[in-house]
Design a protein around this motif. Sequence first.
Motif, PDB file in Angstrom:
ATOM      1  N   PRO A 171       0.797  -1.239   0.000  1.00  0.00           N
ATOM      2  CA  PRO A 171       0.000   0.000   0.000  1.00  0.00           C
ATOM      3  C   PRO A 171       0.827   1.285   0.000  1.00  0.00           C
ATOM      4  CG  PRO A 171      -0.985  -1.598   1.466  1.00  0.00           C
ATOM      5  CD  PRO A 171       0.326  -2.182   1.016  1.00  0.00           C
ATOM      6  N   ARG A 204       0.511   4.256  -2.778  1.00  0.00           N
ATOM      7  CA  ARG A 204       0.340   5.658  -2.362  1.00  0.00           C
ATOM      8  C   ARG A 204       1.445   6.533  -2.974  1.00  0.00           C
ATOM      9  NH1 ARG A 204      -0.536   4.374   2.382  1.00  0.00           N
ATOM     10  NH2 ARG A 204       1.564   4.548   3.227  1.00  0.00           N
ATOM     11  N   SER A 210      -6.516  -0.188   7.828  1.00  0.00           N
ATOM     12  CA  SER A 210      -7.142   0.959   7.170  1.00  0.00           C
ATOM     13  C   SER A 210      -6.382   2.220   7.571  1.00  0.00           C
ATOM     14  CB  SER A 210      -8.617   1.077   7.547  1.00  0.00           C
ATOM     15  OG  SER A 210      -8.744   1.269   8.933  1.00  0.00           O
ATOM     16  N   GLN A 211      -6.449   3.203   6.689  1.00  0.00           N
ATOM     17  CA  GLN A 211      -5.782   4.465   6.957  1.00  0.00           C
ATOM     18  C   GLN A 211      -6.748   5.589   6.638  1.00  0.00           C
ATOM     19  OE1 GLN A 211      -2.366   5.421   4.526  1.00  0.00           O
ATOM     20  NE2 GLN A 211      -1.438   6.543   6.213  1.00  0.00           N
ATOM     21  N   GLN A 229      -6.669   0.147   2.723  1.00  0.00           N
ATOM     22  CA  GLN A 229      -5.501   0.269   1.862  1.00  0.00           C
ATOM     23  C   GLN A 229      -5.461  -0.936   0.935  1.00  0.00           C
ATOM     24  OE1 GLN A 229      -1.822   1.946   3.542  1.00  0.00           O
ATOM     25  NE2 GLN A 229      -2.693   1.261   5.487  1.00  0.00           N
TER      26      GLN A 229
END
Length: 180
Positions: free
Chosen positions: A103, A107, A146-147, A152
């Motif tokens: 992830p 990003r 999760s972010q 993610q």
Amino acid sequence: MDTSEILFACGVAVPVTAYLAWNFANFIGRKTYSKLVESVHEAHGFGDRVRTYGTERPEVVIVGSGIVGSALAYALAREGRHVTVIERDLSEPDRIVGELLQPGGVRALRELGLAGCVEDIDAQTVDGYVVHDLETNGHVEISYPSQQGSLQEGRSFHHGRFVQKLREAAAAQTRYSWLT
């Protein structure tokens, strides 16, 4: 992710190699350099996808057009630097290997403007891992955390196709050229 972080990630080898390549570019001279770049473009069929910046000498020379070299060339050319990449073989790398972009890597591609490089290469979305216990036939699923309230995801894909997409993105920049 800004250019300084990418440069830091490249370590010491890139500046040393770039210094040597810069001296090589100065050695071969402007006319020879321009003709060499044109012949490379014709030989590899990149044609109009690769634009040169005339007889101006590069500000940055990158040796290797793999994942890091292509991404760095893209980022620097997008910032307005005159970039030349030296690569021995511009054909799609064909080796039996896949890539798993975590992830953080997905990003980073978004932040660099390269998220499109994982499109149209049969990339599979990866949400985490599954650990299998062969003795009990059991398994445990481990999802990426999760972010900021959203899940993610990683991406899995063929290495060579990804490298070619990165090369195409770099070649689309107006201050970019190749030497092979």
